[in-house]
Design a protein around this motif. Structure first.
Motif, PDB file in Angstrom:
ATOM      1  N   TYR A  56       0.858  -1.173   0.000  1.00 19.12           N
ATOM      2  CA  TYR A  56       0.000   0.000   0.000  1.00 19.12           C
ATOM      3  C   TYR A  56       0.900   1.230   0.000  1.00 19.12           C
ATOM      4  CZ  TYR A  56      -3.400  -3.454   1.515  1.00 19.12           C
ATOM      5  OH  TYR A  56      -4.198  -4.563   1.591  1.00 19.12           O
ATOM      6  N   TYR A  57       0.452   2.279  -0.697  1.00 19.13           N
ATOM      7  CA  TYR A  57       1.264   3.478  -0.838  1.00 19.13           C
ATOM      8  C   TYR A  57       0.443   4.737  -0.568  1.00 19.13           C
ATOM      9  CZ  TYR A  57       4.466   0.365  -3.305  1.00 19.13           C
ATOM     10  OH  TYR A  57       5.317  -0.651  -3.641  1.00 19.13           O
ATOM     11  N   ALA A  58       1.130   5.751  -0.085  1.00 16.98           N
ATOM     12  CA  ALA A  58       0.519   7.073  -0.035  1.00 16.98           C
ATOM     13  C   ALA A  58       0.374   7.589  -1.461  1.00 16.98           C
ATOM     14  CB  ALA A  58       1.401   8.025   0.775  1.00 16.98           C
ATOM     15  N   ASP A  59      -0.654   8.365  -1.705  1.00 19.95           N
ATOM     16  CA  ASP A  59      -0.877   8.889  -3.054  1.00 19.95           C
ATOM     17  C   ASP A  59       0.314   9.696  -3.550  1.00 19.95           C
ATOM     18  OD1 ASP A  59      -4.460   9.523  -2.629  1.00 19.95           O
ATOM     19  OD2 ASP A  59      -3.360   7.709  -3.166  1.00 19.95           O
ATOM     20  N   SER A  60       0.989  10.360  -2.639  1.00 15.21           N
ATOM     21  CA  SER A  60       2.090  11.246  -3.030  1.00 15.21           C
ATOM     22  C   SER A  60       3.303  10.505  -3.578  1.00 15.21           C
ATOM     23  CB  SER A  60       2.517  12.097  -1.830  1.00 15.21           C
ATOM     24  OG  SER A  60       2.943  11.272  -0.759  1.00 15.21           O
ATOM     25  N   VAL A  61       3.395   9.201  -3.318  1.00 12.93           N
ATOM     26  CA  VAL A  61       4.563   8.439  -3.779  1.00 12.93           C
ATOM     27  C   VAL A  61       4.187   7.316  -4.737  1.00 12.93           C
ATOM     28  CG1 VAL A  61       5.711   8.947  -1.594  1.00 12.93           C
ATOM     29  CG2 VAL A  61       4.598   6.716  -1.903  1.00 12.93           C
ATOM     30  N   LYS A  62       2.895   7.114  -4.943  1.00 17.59           N
ATOM     31  CA  LYS A  62       2.449   6.018  -5.798  1.00 17.59           C
ATOM     32  C   LYS A  62       3.014   6.185  -7.206  1.00 17.59           C
ATOM     33  CE  LYS A  62      -1.580   4.841  -4.453  1.00 17.59           C
ATOM     34  NZ  LYS A  62      -3.044   4.804  -4.221  1.00 17.59           N
ATOM     35  N   GLY A  63       3.572   5.107  -7.731  1.00 19.58           N
ATOM     36  CA  GLY A  63       4.170   5.148  -9.061  1.00 19.58           C
ATOM     37  C   GLY A  63       5.631   5.559  -9.066  1.00 19.58           C
ATOM     38  N   ARG A  64       6.107   6.066  -7.928  1.00 20.11           N
ATOM     39  CA  ARG A  64       7.525   6.487  -7.849  1.00 20.11           C
ATOM     40  C   ARG A  64       8.302   5.630  -6.855  1.00 20.11           C
ATOM     41  NH1 ARG A  64       8.847  11.268  -5.837  1.00 20.11           N
ATOM     42  NH2 ARG A  64       7.002  11.456  -4.495  1.00 20.11           N
ATOM     43  N   PHE A  65       7.647   5.173  -5.805  1.00 21.55           N
ATOM     44  CA  PHE A  65       8.298   4.365  -4.766  1.00 21.55           C
ATOM     45  C   PHE A  65       7.802   2.927  -4.844  1.00 21.55           C
ATOM     46  CE2 PHE A  65       9.130   7.946  -1.409  1.00 21.55           C
ATOM     47  CZ  PHE A  65       9.726   8.715  -2.393  1.00 21.55           C
ATOM     48  N   THR A  66       8.676   1.997  -4.499  1.00 22.95           N
ATOM     49  CA  THR A  66       8.313   0.591  -4.445  1.00 22.95           C
ATOM     50  C   THR A  66       8.841  -0.017  -3.162  1.00 22.95           C
ATOM     51  OG1 THR A  66       8.431   0.402  -6.863  1.00 22.95           O
ATOM     52  CG2 THR A  66       8.466  -1.645  -5.585  1.00 22.95           C
ATOM     53  N   SER A  82      12.454   9.029  -9.215  1.00 18.63           N
ATOM     54  CA  SER A  82      11.869  10.328  -9.583  1.00 18.63           C
ATOM     55  C   SER A  82      11.681  11.205  -8.353  1.00 18.63           C
ATOM     56  CB  SER A  82      10.533  10.117 -10.299  1.00 18.63           C
ATOM     57  OG  SER A  82      10.693   9.330 -11.451  1.00 18.63           O
ATOM     58  N   LEU A  83      12.714  11.283  -7.554  1.00 20.58           N
ATOM     59  CA  LEU A  83      12.618  12.007  -6.292  1.00 20.58           C
ATOM     60  C   LEU A  83      12.409  13.499  -6.515  1.00 20.58           C
ATOM     61  CD1 LEU A  83      15.302  10.026  -4.329  1.00 20.58           C
ATOM     62  CD2 LEU A  83      12.949  10.396  -3.564  1.00 20.58           C
ATOM     63  N   LYS A  84      11.646  14.080  -5.602  1.00 30.99           N
ATOM     64  CA  LYS A  84      11.317  15.500  -5.660  1.00 30.99           C
ATOM     65  C   LYS A  84      11.814  16.185  -4.382  1.00 30.99           C
ATOM     66  CE  LYS A  84       6.955  14.312  -7.965  1.00 30.99           C
ATOM     67  NZ  LYS A  84       5.465  14.429  -7.891  1.00 30.99           N
ATOM     68  N   PRO A  85      12.046  17.468  -4.434  1.00 33.10           N
ATOM     69  CA  PRO A  85      12.477  18.171  -3.201  1.00 33.10           C
ATOM     70  C   PRO A  85      11.506  17.968  -2.043  1.00 33.10           C
ATOM     71  CG  PRO A  85      12.844  19.551  -5.107  1.00 33.10           C
ATOM     72  CD  PRO A  85      12.103  18.344  -5.610  1.00 33.10           C
ATOM     73  N   GLU A  86      10.231  17.817  -2.349  1.00 33.34           N
ATOM     74  CA  GLU A  86       9.251  17.616  -1.274  1.00 33.34           C
ATOM     75  C   GLU A  86       9.333  16.231  -0.645  1.00 33.34           C
ATOM     76  OE1 GLU A  86       8.663  18.727  -4.383  1.00 33.34           O
ATOM     77  OE2 GLU A  86       6.723  17.991  -5.142  1.00 33.34           O
ATOM     78  N   ASP A  87      10.163  15.345  -1.190  1.00 32.67           N
ATOM     79  CA  ASP A  87      10.408  14.045  -0.557  1.00 32.67           C
ATOM     80  C   ASP A  87      11.458  14.156   0.546  1.00 32.67           C
ATOM     81  OD1 ASP A  87      10.167  12.567  -3.803  1.00 32.67           O
ATOM     82  OD2 ASP A  87       8.639  12.522  -2.230  1.00 32.67           O
ATOM     83  N   THR A  88      12.072  15.318   0.675  1.00 30.75           N
ATOM     84  CA  THR A  88      13.078  15.521   1.717  1.00 30.75           C
ATOM     85  C   THR A  88      12.455  15.342   3.093  1.00 30.75           C
ATOM     86  OG1 THR A  88      14.410  17.025   0.366  1.00 30.75           O
ATOM     87  CG2 THR A  88      14.637  17.212   2.756  1.00 30.75           C
ATOM     88  N   ALA A  89      13.031  14.441   3.882  1.00 26.80           N
ATOM     89  CA  ALA A  89      12.489  14.135   5.206  1.00 26.80           C
ATOM     90  C   ALA A  89      13.386  13.111   5.886  1.00 26.80           C
ATOM     91  CB  ALA A  89      11.073  13.575   5.094  1.00 26.80           C
ATOM     92  N   PHE A  90      13.091  12.890   7.155  1.00 27.37           N
ATOM     93  CA  PHE A  90      13.687  11.781   7.880  1.00 27.37           C
ATOM     94  C   PHE A  90      12.760  10.594   7.654  1.00 27.37           C
ATOM     95  CE2 PHE A  90      17.449  11.904  10.276  1.00 27.37           C
ATOM     96  CZ  PHE A  90      17.466  10.791  11.106  1.00 27.37           C
ATOM     97  N   TYR A  91      13.317   9.483   7.211  1.00 26.19           N
ATOM     98  CA  TYR A  91      12.521   8.302   6.897  1.00 26.19           C
ATOM     99  C   TYR A  91      12.711   7.239   7.974  1.00 26.19           C
ATOM    100  CZ  TYR A  91      11.289   9.994   2.272  1.00 26.19           C
ATOM    101  OH  TYR A  91      10.763  10.726   1.232  1.00 26.19           O
ATOM    102  N   TYR A  92      11.588   6.706   8.443  1.00 26.20           N
ATOM    103  CA  TYR A  92      11.591   5.692   9.486  1.00 26.20           C
ATOM    104  C   TYR A  92      10.909   4.430   8.981  1.00 26.20           C
ATOM    105  CZ  TYR A  92      12.170   9.789  12.533  1.00 26.20           C
ATOM    106  OH  TYR A  92      12.604  10.947  13.118  1.00 26.20           O
ATOM    107  N   CYS A  93      11.420   3.273   9.422  1.00 27.69           N
ATOM    108  CA  CYS A  93      10.666   2.048   9.206  1.00 27.69           C
ATOM    109  C   CYS A  93      10.097   1.594  10.546  1.00 27.69           C
ATOM    110  CB  CYS A  93      11.507   0.969   8.555  1.00 27.69           C
ATOM    111  SG  CYS A  93      12.962   0.412   9.470  1.00 27.69           S
TER     112      CYS A  93
END
Length: 122
Positions: A56-66, A82-93
């Motif tokens: 399942y994906y957030a709409d903002s990353v669908k088609g770009r993230f796997t 296809s990373l965008k500046p708005e993807d800048t963040a701290f990523y947690y699993c």
């Protein structure tokens, strides 16, 4: 279970990164999600993969993230393209055993790793 995210870094817009989430025990027992938090913003859901590999994906990353899992390596991956500046963040699993894991709500994820920084320059 203890989780450790890695693979973050600095990349130009349009580029790709692959994040890894390594678990201390059998990752096959858990649904695994990726979340991110940008400065001044709330943490948000990115993607999740179930124990049976439903995704399942957030709409903002669908088609770009796997998101994918490799149970024998006790690792879940997040391939970001296809990373965008708005993807800048701290990523947690995070790991969940809840039936509501696909809701994307972080309250259903009990175990969290320390995260990794992703910075996308324009």
């Amino acid at each position: 279970v203890q989780l450790q995210a890695s693979g973050g870094g600095l990349v130009q817009a349009g580029g790709s990164l692959r994040l890894s989430c390594a678990a201390s025990e059998f990752i096959s027992n858990y649904h695994i999600g990726w979340f991110r938090q940008a400065p001044g913003k709330e943490r948000e859901f990115v993607a999740t993969v179930s124990r049976s590999s439903a995704t399942y994906y957030a709409d903002s990353v669908k088609g770009r993230f796997t998101i994918s899992r490799h149970n024998t390596k006790n690792t879940v991956y997040l391939q970001m393209s296809s990373l965008k500046p708005e993807d800048t963040a701290f990523y947690y699993c995070a790991a969940s055993t809840s039936v509501a894991y696909s809701s994307g709500r972080d309250s259903f994820y009990k175990y969290w790793g320390p995260g990794t920084q992703v910075t996308v320059s324009s």
